[in-house]
Design a protein around this motif. Structure first.
Motif, PDB file in Angstrom:
ATOM      1  N   ILE A 139       0.816  -1.221   0.000  1.00  0.00           N
ATOM      2  CA  ILE A 139       0.000   0.000   0.000  1.00  0.00           C
ATOM      3  C   ILE A 139       0.848   1.270   0.000  1.00  0.00           C
ATOM      4  O   ILE A 139       0.609   2.194  -0.783  1.00  0.00           O
ATOM      5  CB  ILE A 139      -0.943   0.019   1.230  1.00  0.00           C
ATOM      6  CG1 ILE A 139      -1.841  -1.228   1.204  1.00  0.00           C
ATOM      7  CG2 ILE A 139      -1.776   1.297   1.252  1.00  0.00           C
ATOM      8  CD1 ILE A 139      -2.729  -1.350   2.419  1.00  0.00           C
ATOM      9  N   GLY A 140       1.826   1.346   0.883  1.00  0.00           N
ATOM     10  CA  GLY A 140       2.548   2.608   1.073  1.00  0.00           C
ATOM     11  C   GLY A 140       3.796   2.760   0.251  1.00  0.00           C
ATOM     12  O   GLY A 140       4.560   3.715   0.454  1.00  0.00           O
ATOM     13  N   ASN A 141       4.030   1.867  -0.685  1.00  0.00           N
ATOM     14  CA  ASN A 141       5.243   1.951  -1.487  1.00  0.00           C
ATOM     15  C   ASN A 141       5.191   3.166  -2.407  1.00  0.00           C
ATOM     16  O   ASN A 141       4.225   3.365  -3.158  1.00  0.00           O
ATOM     17  CB  ASN A 141       5.402   0.660  -2.316  1.00  0.00           C
ATOM     18  CG  ASN A 141       6.793   0.540  -2.898  1.00  0.00           C
ATOM     19  OD1 ASN A 141       7.181   1.347  -3.713  1.00  0.00           O
ATOM     20  ND2 ASN A 141       7.508  -0.478  -2.461  1.00  0.00           N
ATOM     21  N   ASP A 142       6.237   4.008  -2.381  1.00  0.00           N
ATOM     22  CA  ASP A 142       6.268   5.212  -3.215  1.00  0.00           C
ATOM     23  C   ASP A 142       6.267   4.886  -4.698  1.00  0.00           C
ATOM     24  O   ASP A 142       5.731   5.648  -5.512  1.00  0.00           O
ATOM     25  CB  ASP A 142       7.501   6.059  -2.876  1.00  0.00           C
ATOM     26  CG  ASP A 142       7.375   6.738  -1.520  1.00  0.00           C
ATOM     27  OD1 ASP A 142       6.241   6.856  -1.021  1.00  0.00           O
ATOM     28  OD2 ASP A 142       8.419   7.151  -0.962  1.00  0.00           O
ATOM     29  N   ALA A 143       6.883   3.758  -5.066  1.00  0.00           N
ATOM     30  CA  ALA A 143       6.897   3.380  -6.474  1.00  0.00           C
ATOM     31  C   ALA A 143       5.469   3.113  -6.966  1.00  0.00           C
ATOM     32  O   ALA A 143       5.103   3.477  -8.092  1.00  0.00           O
ATOM     33  CB  ALA A 143       7.763   2.141  -6.672  1.00  0.00           C
ATOM     34  N   PHE A 144       4.669   2.474  -6.120  1.00  0.00           N
ATOM     35  CA  PHE A 144       3.281   2.227  -6.480  1.00  0.00           C
ATOM     36  C   PHE A 144       2.516   3.548  -6.601  1.00  0.00           C
ATOM     37  O   PHE A 144       1.697   3.731  -7.513  1.00  0.00           O
ATOM     38  CB  PHE A 144       2.620   1.331  -5.429  1.00  0.00           C
ATOM     39  CG  PHE A 144       1.167   1.073  -5.682  1.00  0.00           C
ATOM     40  CD1 PHE A 144       0.760   0.156  -6.639  1.00  0.00           C
ATOM     41  CD2 PHE A 144       0.194   1.763  -4.964  1.00  0.00           C
ATOM     42  CE1 PHE A 144      -0.597  -0.078  -6.871  1.00  0.00           C
ATOM     43  CE2 PHE A 144      -1.153   1.537  -5.194  1.00  0.00           C
ATOM     44  CZ  PHE A 144      -1.550   0.616  -6.158  1.00  0.00           C
ATOM     45  N   ALA A 145       2.792   4.483  -5.684  1.00  0.00           N
ATOM     46  CA  ALA A 145       2.130   5.797  -5.740  1.00  0.00           C
ATOM     47  C   ALA A 145       2.507   6.543  -7.014  1.00  0.00           C
ATOM     48  O   ALA A 145       1.661   7.167  -7.658  1.00  0.00           O
ATOM     49  CB  ALA A 145       2.506   6.624  -4.504  1.00  0.00           C
ATOM     50  N   ASP A 146       3.777   6.486  -7.408  1.00  0.00           N
ATOM     51  CA  ASP A 146       4.215   7.154  -8.637  1.00  0.00           C
ATOM     52  C   ASP A 146       3.535   6.534  -9.861  1.00  0.00           C
ATOM     53  O   ASP A 146       3.139   7.244 -10.795  1.00  0.00           O
ATOM     54  CB  ASP A 146       5.735   7.060  -8.786  1.00  0.00           C
ATOM     55  CG  ASP A 146       6.457   7.908  -7.746  1.00  0.00           C
ATOM     56  OD1 ASP A 146       5.823   8.830  -7.193  1.00  0.00           O
ATOM     57  OD2 ASP A 146       7.647   7.644  -7.490  1.00  0.00           O
ATOM     58  N   MET A 147       3.436   5.220  -9.874  1.00  0.00           N
ATOM     59  CA  MET A 147       2.789   4.550 -10.990  1.00  0.00           C
ATOM     60  C   MET A 147       1.320   4.956 -11.079  1.00  0.00           C
ATOM     61  O   MET A 147       0.798   5.224 -12.177  1.00  0.00           O
ATOM     62  CB  MET A 147       2.922   3.035 -10.826  1.00  0.00           C
ATOM     63  CG  MET A 147       2.292   2.235 -11.962  1.00  0.00           C
ATOM     64  SD  MET A 147       2.406   0.457 -11.700  1.00  0.00           S
ATOM     65  CE  MET A 147       1.297   0.299 -10.273  1.00  0.00           C
ATOM     66  N   LEU A 148       0.646   5.018  -9.927  1.00  0.00           N
ATOM     67  CA  LEU A 148      -0.760   5.432  -9.922  1.00  0.00           C
ATOM     68  C   LEU A 148      -0.898   6.882 -10.356  1.00  0.00           C
ATOM     69  O   LEU A 148      -1.851   7.243 -11.064  1.00  0.00           O
ATOM     70  CB  LEU A 148      -1.345   5.230  -8.521  1.00  0.00           C
ATOM     71  CG  LEU A 148      -2.842   5.495  -8.356  1.00  0.00           C
ATOM     72  CD1 LEU A 148      -3.645   4.620  -9.300  1.00  0.00           C
ATOM     73  CD2 LEU A 148      -3.263   5.266  -6.908  1.00  0.00           C
ATOM     74  N   THR A 149       0.060   7.716  -9.971  1.00  0.00           N
ATOM     75  CA  THR A 149       0.039   9.124 -10.377  1.00  0.00           C
ATOM     76  C   THR A 149       0.099   9.251 -11.892  1.00  0.00           C
ATOM     77  O   THR A 149      -0.675  10.002 -12.508  1.00  0.00           O
ATOM     78  CB  THR A 149       1.218   9.884  -9.738  1.00  0.00           C
ATOM     79  OG1 THR A 149       1.067   9.862  -8.320  1.00  0.00           O
ATOM     80  CG2 THR A 149       1.260  11.327 -10.229  1.00  0.00           C
ATOM     81  N   GLN A 150       1.041   8.535 -12.505  1.00  0.00           N
ATOM     82  CA  GLN A 150       1.180   8.589 -13.959  1.00  0.00           C
ATOM     83  C   GLN A 150      -0.066   8.062 -14.651  1.00  0.00           C
ATOM     84  O   GLN A 150      -0.509   8.611 -15.678  1.00  0.00           O
ATOM     85  CB  GLN A 150       2.415   7.772 -14.381  1.00  0.00           C
ATOM     86  CG  GLN A 150       3.740   8.387 -13.965  1.00  0.00           C
ATOM     87  CD  GLN A 150       3.973   9.738 -14.631  1.00  0.00           C
ATOM     88  OE1 GLN A 150       3.649   9.934 -15.808  1.00  0.00           O
ATOM     89  NE2 GLN A 150       4.513  10.679 -13.870  1.00  0.00           N
ATOM     90  N   THR A 151      -0.650   7.020 -14.105  1.00  0.00           N
ATOM     91  CA  THR A 151      -1.859   6.452 -14.702  1.00  0.00           C
ATOM     92  C   THR A 151      -3.012   7.464 -14.683  1.00  0.00           C
ATOM     93  O   THR A 151      -3.699   7.672 -15.694  1.00  0.00           O
ATOM     94  CB  THR A 151      -2.272   5.180 -13.948  1.00  0.00           C
ATOM     95  OG1 THR A 151      -1.196   4.239 -13.993  1.00  0.00           O
ATOM     96  CG2 THR A 151      -3.505   4.558 -14.582  1.00  0.00           C
ATOM     97  N   LEU A 152      -3.223   8.106 -13.525  1.00  0.00           N
ATOM     98  CA  LEU A 152      -4.290   9.098 -13.421  1.00  0.00           C
ATOM     99  C   LEU A 152      -4.017  10.305 -14.302  1.00  0.00           C
ATOM    100  O   LEU A 152      -4.940  10.867 -14.925  1.00  0.00           O
ATOM    101  CB  LEU A 152      -4.448   9.533 -11.957  1.00  0.00           C
ATOM    102  CG  LEU A 152      -5.038   8.489 -11.010  1.00  0.00           C
ATOM    103  CD1 LEU A 152      -5.036   9.016  -9.582  1.00  0.00           C
ATOM    104  CD2 LEU A 152      -6.459   8.120 -11.446  1.00  0.00           C
ATOM    105  N   TYR A 153      -2.746  10.727 -14.360  1.00  0.00           N
ATOM    106  CA  TYR A 153      -2.415  11.887 -15.187  1.00  0.00           C
ATOM    107  C   TYR A 153      -2.732  11.617 -16.659  1.00  0.00           C
ATOM    108  O   TYR A 153      -3.347  12.449 -17.347  1.00  0.00           O
ATOM    109  CB  TYR A 153      -0.939  12.253 -15.031  1.00  0.00           C
ATOM    110  CG  TYR A 153      -0.451  13.183 -16.118  1.00  0.00           C
ATOM    111  CD1 TYR A 153      -0.820  14.526 -16.107  1.00  0.00           C
ATOM    112  CD2 TYR A 153       0.315  12.700 -17.174  1.00  0.00           C
ATOM    113  CE1 TYR A 153      -0.407  15.376 -17.122  1.00  0.00           C
ATOM    114  CE2 TYR A 153       0.743  13.533 -18.181  1.00  0.00           C
ATOM    115  CZ  TYR A 153       0.374  14.873 -18.165  1.00  0.00           C
ATOM    116  OH  TYR A 153       0.768  15.716 -19.161  1.00  0.00           O
ATOM    117  N   HIS A 154      -2.320  10.458 -17.150  1.00  0.00           N
ATOM    118  CA  HIS A 154      -2.574  10.140 -18.553  1.00  0.00           C
ATOM    119  C   HIS A 154      -4.079  10.009 -18.815  1.00  0.00           C
ATOM    120  O   HIS A 154      -4.564  10.402 -19.896  1.00  0.00           O
ATOM    121  CB  HIS A 154      -1.873   8.837 -18.937  1.00  0.00           C
ATOM    122  CG  HIS A 154      -0.382   8.981 -19.064  1.00  0.00           C
ATOM    123  ND1 HIS A 154       0.208   9.841 -19.957  1.00  0.00           N
ATOM    124  CD2 HIS A 154       0.647   8.377 -18.388  1.00  0.00           C
ATOM    125  CE1 HIS A 154       1.526   9.771 -19.850  1.00  0.00           C
ATOM    126  NE2 HIS A 154       1.818   8.890 -18.897  1.00  0.00           N
TER     127      HIS A 154
END
Length: 403
Positions: free
Chosen positions: A167-182
Motif C-alpha cells: 500500500i505505502g510503497n512510493d513506487a506504487f504511488a508514482d505509478m498510480l500518479t502517472q496512470t491518473l495523469y494520462h
C-alpha cells in the motif's frame, strides 16, 4: 620370477610380442678393462634376452590382473575401507580447508565457459516444456505458505513491511500518479476536440495561464496528483497497520496463494524476456564455422540475472568480510568433527561401501582405459627396468640360466 595370479583372476600368458622396448636397457656393471670383451658382450646380450621377456610378461600380467572386474571392486573397496578408518585430522586442518577456499576457489573468477553453461542450463530449465504441465503447488508446499503467512502475520515488523510493500510503497504511488495523469490528459484532449470553439477558448486559457505563471500546466497537474496520492497512500498504510488483524493479514496471503497455486510453472516465463527463444532459428545459424552454438544475443532476463549475480560474486569473493566468514565457518565445522574419521564425515553425504559399490560399474570403463593406456605401460616398463638394473638384483639373477 613372475607372481602367480590370484585364484579369481584369469590365467595370464607369460609371453607377449616384444614391441616398443627401450634401447637404453641397463646392463650389468663391469669394469672398464672387461667391458668390451667378447664374453661381456655375449653376457649382456644374454641378460637382455632374459630380462626383456620377463618385463613384458609382467606388464601384461599387471594389466590383465587390474582389468579384472573382481580385482577392481576388491581393490577399490579395500582402499575405501582403509581410508575410511583414517582420522580426518591426519590429513586436514581448518587452515588447510580455509586456504583452499580463500586462496583458490574465491581467488578465481568464474570462467566464461562456466558462465555460459549456467545460462544455457537455466534457460533449458526455465523454458522446458514440462513446466506447462506442472502446477506451482507441486514445487511450493501449500502448508509451507500457510506457515509463512502465520509467521509474517504474527510479527509486527514483518507485517508492517508487507503492508508498506502493498500500500505505502512510493513506487506504487508514482505509478498510480502517472496512470491518473494520462487518463485526465486523454480525457481533456478528447473533450476539447469535441466542443469546437469552447475547446479553442479553453486551450487559449491554458496557454495564457502558463505564460502568466511561467509554469507548465502538465507539470503542475502531475505534482498535484503525486503529492495527494502519496499522502493518501501513506494514510491508507497507517490505517491498515492499525486496523488489520493478524488473522486478516494471514488471510490476504492465503488468498493470494490460492489464486496462483494451480497455475503452471511456465507462468513465470511471462515475466521473462528471452531474445534467444524469440530468435532461436537465427541463433542456430549465427556461427556455422564454430563447433559451439553461441546465442546471437545475450539480451535476455536470464543473461542479465546471471551477469548481475556474477558482478555481485566478484565483489564479494575478494572481500575481507567473506574471508572472515569462511574462516569462522570452517573452524566451527572442523571443531565439530575433530574426533571423526573420514568415513564418519563421508556418511553425512551418504558415501559408504554400498555407494562405492554402486559407482564401480560407472567407473569400470575408465579403470580399463587407464590400465590399458600406453603411458601406464611405459611407466611400468621403466619401473621394472630400473628394478632389474639394481646390482643386487643382477647378482641374484646370475647363474639362473633357466630364466
Amino acid at each position: 620370477m613372475t607372481p602367480n595370479p590370484r585364484n579369481d583372476a584369469t590365467p595370464i600368458p607369460m609371453t607377449r610380442p616384444q614391441q616398443d622396448v627401450r634401447q637404453d636397457m641397463p646392463m650389468p656393471t663391469a669394469s672398464p678393462n672387461t667391458l668390451t670383451s667378447k664374453a661381456q658382450v655375449t653376457a649382456n646380450a644374454s641378460y637382455e634376452a632374459m630380462i626383456v621377456p620377463i618385463i613384458e610378461a609382467q606388464i601384461s600380467f599387471i594389466q590383465q590382473w587390474l582389468s579384472n572386474t573382481q580385482q577392481q571392486q576388491r581393490l577399490t573397496l579395500t582402499f575405501w575401507q582403509w581410508l575410511g578408518t583414517q582420522p580426518l585430522t591426519r590429513y586436514l586442518s581448518a587452515d588447510d580447508i580455509s586456504r583452499v577456499i580463500n586462496h583458490w576457489l574465491l581467488k578465481q573468477q568464474m570462467s566464461e565457459t562456466l558462465r555460459r553453461d549456467i545460462r544455457t542450463i537455466l534457460r533449458t530449465i526455465v523454458f522446458h516444456p514440462a513446466n506447462d504441465n506442472v502446477a506451482l503447488s507441486e514445487l511450493i508446499d501449500t502448508a509451507q505458505v500457510m506457515a509463512l503467512a502465520q509467521y509474517i502475520a504474527s510479527h509486527e515488523t514483518q507485517r508492517n513491511t508487507l503492508i508498506h510493500s502493498l500500500i505505502g510503497n512510493d513506487a506504487f504511488a508514482d505509478m498510480l500518479t502517472q496512470t491518473l495523469y494520462h487518463a485526465i490528459d486523454d480525457f481533456m484532449n478528447s473533450t476539447l476536440d469535441k466542443v469546437g470553439g469552447v475547446g479553442k477558448l479553453m486551450k487559449f486559457g491554458r496557454s495564457s495561464f502558463e505564460k502568466a505563471t511561467n509554469n507548465n500546466l502538465d507539470d503542475k497537474l502531475q505534482a498535484y496528483l503525486r503529492r495527494n496520492i502519496r499522502d493518501l497512500s501513506h494514510k491508507a498504510e497507517s490505517s491498515a497497520q492499525a486496523h488489520l488483524s493478524n488473522e486478516e493479514v494471514a488471510r490476504l496471503i492465503e488468498m493470494g496463494w490460492s489464486r496462483i497455486k494451480d497455475l503452471p510453472v511456465s507462468t513465470v516465463q511471462h515475466f521473462l524476456y528471452d531474445s534467444d527463444q524469440a530468435n532461436e532459428g537465427a541463433n542456430l545459424e549465427c556461427d556455422k564455422t564454430s563447433n559451439a552454438l553461441e546465442p546471437a544475443s545475450t539480451n535476455s532476463t536470464l543473461s542479465q540475472l546471471e551477469a548481475g549475480l556474477q558482478t555481485s560474486y566478484n565483489r564479494l569473493r575478494m572481500s575481507p568480510y567473506i574471508h572472515t566468514l569462511v574462516n569462522s565457518a570452517v573452524q566451527t565445522w572442523f571443531e565439530q568433527h575433530l574426533g571423526d574419521s573420514i568415513a564418519d564425515v563421508a556418511s553425512s553425504l551418504y558415501i559408504d561401501d554400498a555407494a562405492i559399490t554402486a559407482l564401480l560399474p560407472t567407473l569400470g570403463l575408465l579403470f580399463n582405459d587407464i590400465v590399458q593406456s600406453p603411458w601406464l605401460e611405459d611407466e611400468l616398463r621403466q619401473l621394472l627396468q630400473e628394478f632389474y638394473a639394481q646390482p643386487d638384483i643382477q647378482t641374484h639373477l646370475t647363474g639362473y640360466q633357466s630364466l
